[in-house]
Design a protein around this motif. Structure first.
Motif, PDB file in Angstrom:
ATOM      1  N   VAL A  91      10.193  -1.482  -4.519  1.00 59.72           N
ATOM      2  CA  VAL A  91      11.210  -1.495  -3.153  1.00 59.72           C
ATOM      3  C   VAL A  91      10.536  -0.638  -1.885  1.00 59.72           C
ATOM      4  CG1 VAL A  91      13.448   0.295  -2.268  1.00 59.72           C
ATOM      5  CG2 VAL A  91      13.388  -0.934  -5.072  1.00 59.72           C
ATOM      6  N   VAL A  92      10.230  -1.146  -0.605  1.00 59.82           N
ATOM      7  CA  VAL A  92       9.824  -0.946   0.634  1.00 59.82           C
ATOM      8  C   VAL A  92      10.779  -0.200   1.075  1.00 59.82           C
ATOM      9  CG1 VAL A  92       8.751  -1.281   1.533  1.00 59.82           C
ATOM     10  CG2 VAL A  92       7.660  -2.319  -0.643  1.00 59.82           C
ATOM     11  N   ILE A  93      10.356   0.536   1.762  1.00 59.75           N
ATOM     12  CA  ILE A  93      11.620   1.432   2.790  1.00 59.75           C
ATOM     13  C   ILE A  93      10.348   1.479   4.054  1.00 59.75           C
ATOM     14  CG2 ILE A  93      11.604   3.760   4.204  1.00 59.75           C
ATOM     15  CD1 ILE A  93      13.419   2.386   1.485  1.00 59.75           C
ATOM     16  N   VAL A  94      10.459   0.788   5.111  1.00 59.94           N
ATOM     17  CA  VAL A  94       9.673   0.578   6.606  1.00 59.94           C
ATOM     18  C   VAL A  94      10.087   0.779   6.965  1.00 59.94           C
ATOM     19  CG1 VAL A  94       8.933  -1.653   7.560  1.00 59.94           C
ATOM     20  CG2 VAL A  94       9.131  -1.642   5.555  1.00 59.94           C
ATOM     21  N   ALA A  95       9.069   1.260   8.675  1.00 59.77           N
ATOM     22  CA  ALA A  95       9.595   2.392   9.231  1.00 59.77           C
ATOM     23  C   ALA A  95       8.875   1.147  10.257  1.00 59.77           C
ATOM     24  CB  ALA A  95       9.160   3.079   9.826  1.00 59.77           C
ATOM     25  N   THR A  96       9.413   0.491  11.630  1.00 61.56           N
ATOM     26  CA  THR A  96       8.749  -0.383  12.191  1.00 61.56           C
ATOM     27  C   THR A  96       8.623   0.123  14.250  1.00 61.56           C
ATOM     28  OG1 THR A  96       9.647  -2.193  11.679  1.00 61.56           O
ATOM     29  CG2 THR A  96       8.529  -3.050  12.986  1.00 61.56           C
ATOM     30  N   ASP A  97       7.557  -0.339  14.600  1.00 59.32           N
ATOM     31  CA  ASP A  97       7.715   0.775  15.822  1.00 59.32           C
ATOM     32  C   ASP A  97       8.833  -0.043  17.267  1.00 59.32           C
ATOM     33  OD1 ASP A  97       5.638   2.224  18.344  1.00 59.32           O
ATOM     34  OD2 ASP A  97       6.791   0.526  19.151  1.00 59.32           O
ATOM     35  N   GLU A  98       9.532   0.743  17.514  1.00 60.43           N
ATOM     36  CA  GLU A  98      10.614  -0.008  18.524  1.00 60.43           C
ATOM     37  C   GLU A  98      10.380  -0.978  19.572  1.00 60.43           C
ATOM     38  OE1 GLU A  98      14.714   1.806  19.959  1.00 60.43           O
ATOM     39  OE2 GLU A  98      12.781   2.853  21.046  1.00 60.43           O
ATOM     40  N   ASP A 100       6.584  -2.158  19.507  1.00 59.00           N
ATOM     41  CA  ASP A 100       5.199  -3.144  18.845  1.00 59.00           C
ATOM     42  C   ASP A 100       6.017  -3.108  17.782  1.00 59.00           C
ATOM     43  OD1 ASP A 100       3.522  -4.979  18.134  1.00 59.00           O
ATOM     44  OD2 ASP A 100       2.136  -3.812  18.806  1.00 59.00           O
ATOM     45  N   PRO A 101       6.843  -4.732  17.265  1.00 58.28           N
ATOM     46  CA  PRO A 101       7.328  -4.591  15.820  1.00 58.28           C
ATOM     47  C   PRO A 101       6.160  -4.847  14.824  1.00 58.28           C
ATOM     48  CG  PRO A 101       7.767  -6.556  17.207  1.00 58.28           C
ATOM     49  CD  PRO A 101       7.104  -5.323  17.914  1.00 58.28           C
ATOM     50  N   ASP A 102       4.901  -5.161  14.772  1.00 59.13           N
ATOM     51  CA  ASP A 102       3.855  -5.406  14.079  1.00 59.13           C
ATOM     52  C   ASP A 102       2.650  -3.734  13.716  1.00 59.13           C
ATOM     53  OD1 ASP A 102       3.413  -7.983  14.524  1.00 59.13           O
ATOM     54  OD2 ASP A 102       2.381  -8.190  15.999  1.00 59.13           O
ATOM     55  N   LEU A 103       3.443  -2.595  14.674  1.00 59.17           N
ATOM     56  CA  LEU A 103       3.134  -2.226  13.818  1.00 59.17           C
ATOM     57  C   LEU A 103       3.980  -0.829  13.099  1.00 59.17           C
ATOM     58  CD1 LEU A 103       1.536   0.142  17.603  1.00 59.17           C
ATOM     59  CD2 LEU A 103       0.746  -1.305  15.606  1.00 59.17           C
ATOM     60  N   VAL A 104       3.583  -0.493  11.929  1.00 58.90           N
ATOM     61  CA  VAL A 104       4.572  -0.153  10.939  1.00 58.90           C
ATOM     62  C   VAL A 104       4.210   0.779   9.867  1.00 58.90           C
ATOM     63  CG1 VAL A 104       6.101  -2.312  10.182  1.00 58.90           C
ATOM     64  CG2 VAL A 104       3.745  -2.007   8.923  1.00 58.90           C
ATOM     65  N   ASP A 105       5.176   1.259   8.955  1.00 54.94           N
ATOM     66  CA  ASP A 105       4.148   2.296   8.241  1.00 54.94           C
ATOM     67  C   ASP A 105       5.840   1.824   6.443  1.00 54.94           C
ATOM     68  OD1 ASP A 105       3.162   4.051   6.443  1.00 54.94           O
ATOM     69  OD2 ASP A 105       4.571   5.554   7.922  1.00 54.94           O
ATOM     70  N   THR A 106       4.736   2.029   5.447  1.00 51.61           N
ATOM     71  CA  THR A 106       5.535   1.689   4.138  1.00 51.61           C
ATOM     72  C   THR A 106       5.245   2.790   3.503  1.00 51.61           C
ATOM     73  OG1 THR A 106       3.743   0.066   3.164  1.00 51.61           O
ATOM     74  CG2 THR A 106       5.276  -0.950   4.854  1.00 51.61           C
ATOM     75  N   ASP A 107       6.720   2.781   2.998  1.00 57.21           N
ATOM     76  CA  ASP A 107       6.606   3.444   1.371  1.00 57.21           C
ATOM     77  C   ASP A 107       6.687   2.854   0.377  1.00 57.21           C
ATOM     78  OD1 ASP A 107       5.967   5.307   0.057  1.00 57.21           O
ATOM     79  OD2 ASP A 107       7.158   6.801   0.007  1.00 57.21           O
ATOM     80  N   THR A 108       6.538   2.812  -0.567  1.00 62.13           N
ATOM     81  CA  THR A 108       6.584   1.951  -1.453  1.00 62.13           C
ATOM     82  C   THR A 108       6.811   2.468  -2.589  1.00 62.13           C
ATOM     83  OG1 THR A 108       5.338  -0.107  -1.259  1.00 62.13           O
ATOM     84  CG2 THR A 108       5.893  -0.345  -3.265  1.00 62.13           C
ATOM     85  N   ILE A 109       7.955   2.749  -3.076  1.00 65.43           N
ATOM     86  CA  ILE A 109       8.998   3.502  -4.431  1.00 65.43           C
ATOM     87  C   ILE A 109       9.496   3.113  -6.046  1.00 65.43           C
ATOM     88  CG2 ILE A 109       9.456   4.777  -2.998  1.00 65.43           C
ATOM     89  CD1 ILE A 109      12.346   4.255  -3.266  1.00 65.43           C
ATOM     90  N   THR A 110       9.791   3.608  -6.877  1.00 60.04           N
ATOM     91  CA  THR A 110      10.785   3.164  -7.975  1.00 60.04           C
ATOM     92  C   THR A 110      11.843   3.316  -7.864  1.00 60.04           C
ATOM     93  OG1 THR A 110       8.186   2.321  -9.277  1.00 60.04           O
ATOM     94  CG2 THR A 110      10.101   2.589 -10.736  1.00 60.04           C
ATOM     95  N   ILE A 111      12.802   2.714  -8.270  1.00 59.70           N
ATOM     96  CA  ILE A 111      13.951   3.578  -8.541  1.00 59.70           C
ATOM     97  C   ILE A 111      14.177   3.763 -10.033  1.00 59.70           C
ATOM     98  CG2 ILE A 111      16.276   3.558  -8.134  1.00 59.70           C
ATOM     99  CD1 ILE A 111      15.925   2.179  -5.328  1.00 59.70           C
ATOM    100  N   VAL A 112      14.516   4.271 -10.818  1.00 63.94           N
ATOM    101  CA  VAL A 112      14.769   4.620 -12.279  1.00 63.94           C
ATOM    102  C   VAL A 112      15.530   4.778 -11.995  1.00 63.94           C
ATOM    103  CG1 VAL A 112      14.326   5.018 -14.613  1.00 63.94           C
ATOM    104  CG2 VAL A 112      12.547   4.901 -12.692  1.00 63.94           C
ATOM    105  N   VAL A 113      16.815   3.797 -13.444  1.00 64.92           N
ATOM    106  CA  VAL A 113      18.288   4.525 -13.566  1.00 64.92           C
ATOM    107  C   VAL A 113      18.588   3.982 -15.165  1.00 64.92           C
ATOM    108  CG1 VAL A 113      20.338   3.587 -13.246  1.00 64.92           C
ATOM    109  CG2 VAL A 113      19.192   3.149 -11.724  1.00 64.92           C
ATOM    110  N   ALA A 114      18.743   5.738 -15.187  1.00 63.08           N
ATOM    111  CA  ALA A 114      18.966   5.852 -17.007  1.00 63.08           C
ATOM    112  C   ALA A 114      20.301   5.629 -17.704  1.00 63.08           C
ATOM    113  CB  ALA A 114      18.972   7.766 -16.837  1.00 63.08           C
ATOM    114  N   ASP A 115      20.444   5.566 -18.878  1.00 67.11           N
ATOM    115  CA  ASP A 115      21.596   4.866 -19.560  1.00 67.11           C
ATOM    116  C   ASP A 115      21.566   6.410 -20.091  1.00 67.11           C
ATOM    117  OD1 ASP A 115      23.783   4.830 -21.166  1.00 67.11           O
ATOM    118  OD2 ASP A 115      22.306   3.016 -22.498  1.00 67.11           O
ATOM    119  N   PRO A 116      22.221   7.255 -19.655  1.00 68.37           N
ATOM    120  CA  PRO A 116      22.984   8.783 -20.218  1.00 68.37           C
ATOM    121  C   PRO A 116      23.272   8.831 -21.256  1.00 68.37           C
ATOM    122  CG  PRO A 116      24.574   7.790 -18.630  1.00 68.37           C
ATOM    123  CD  PRO A 116      23.583   7.253 -18.487  1.00 68.37           C
ATOM    124  N   ALA A 117      23.909   7.458 -22.399  1.00 70.80           N
ATOM    125  CA  ALA A 117      24.162   7.793 -23.486  1.00 70.80           C
ATOM    126  C   ALA A 117      22.292   7.181 -24.508  1.00 70.80           C
ATOM    127  CB  ALA A 117      24.885   7.019 -24.245  1.00 70.80           C
ATOM    128  N   GLY A 118      21.622   6.594 -23.833  1.00 72.38           N
ATOM    129  CA  GLY A 118      20.882   6.319 -24.380  1.00 72.38           C
ATOM    130  C   GLY A 118      19.965   5.790 -25.460  1.00 72.38           C
TER     131      GLY A 118
END
Length: 131
Positions: A91-98, A100-118
């Motif tokens: 999952v990538v969160i992107v901040a783009t310059d208002e 110059d859209p070629d200027l960006v910073d990103t953070d790539t994350i993982t989302i974990v959804v657990a099954d509470p019953a297991g």
């Protein structure tokens, strides 16, 4: 000022502009929650030239949305249902310059959804449900 025919004269064209800075996205980090829970994660980005970065989410799972507040802040909302346990990498969160859209910073994350019953069973708001 005047110049006589004996004085050299030079004309120059000067272009004035401003430097455009790359936006800086605050680290979001990996997120974890149980099926049926809701999680809202604050997203912030800044830009040294005074403009507000645009925020978007890429490769979002079906239960996720990213809302850009148009002021350098946003909210990543996670609302998985009782059938969406799993790991969602890339999952990538992107901040783009208002400016110059070629200027960006990103953070790539993982989302974990657990099954509470297991046990892989579906889980309702008050505990496991027979399926």
């Amino acid at each position: 000022w005047t110049t006589s025919p004996l004085e050299p004269s030079t004309r120059a064209r000067i272009r004035v502009g401003f430097a455009v800075d790359v936006p800086v996205l605050a680290e979001v980090g990996d997120q974890a929650l149980d099926e049926g829970q809701m999680l809202e994660v604050a997203i912030t980005a800044a830009d040294g030239d005074g403009t507000n970065p645009n925020l978007v989410g890429l490769n979002l799972p079906p239960f996720a949305t990213l809302t850009d507040n148009d002021d350098g802040t946003g909210v990543l909302s996670l609302r998985p249902n009782f059938e969406q346990a799993g790991t969602y990498p890339g999952v990538v969160i992107v901040a783009t310059d208002e400016v110059d859209p070629d200027l960006v910073d990103t953070d790539t994350i993982t989302i974990v959804v657990a099954d509470p019953a297991g046990d892989g069973s579906e889980c309702g708001p008050h505990g496991p449900v027979a399926v």
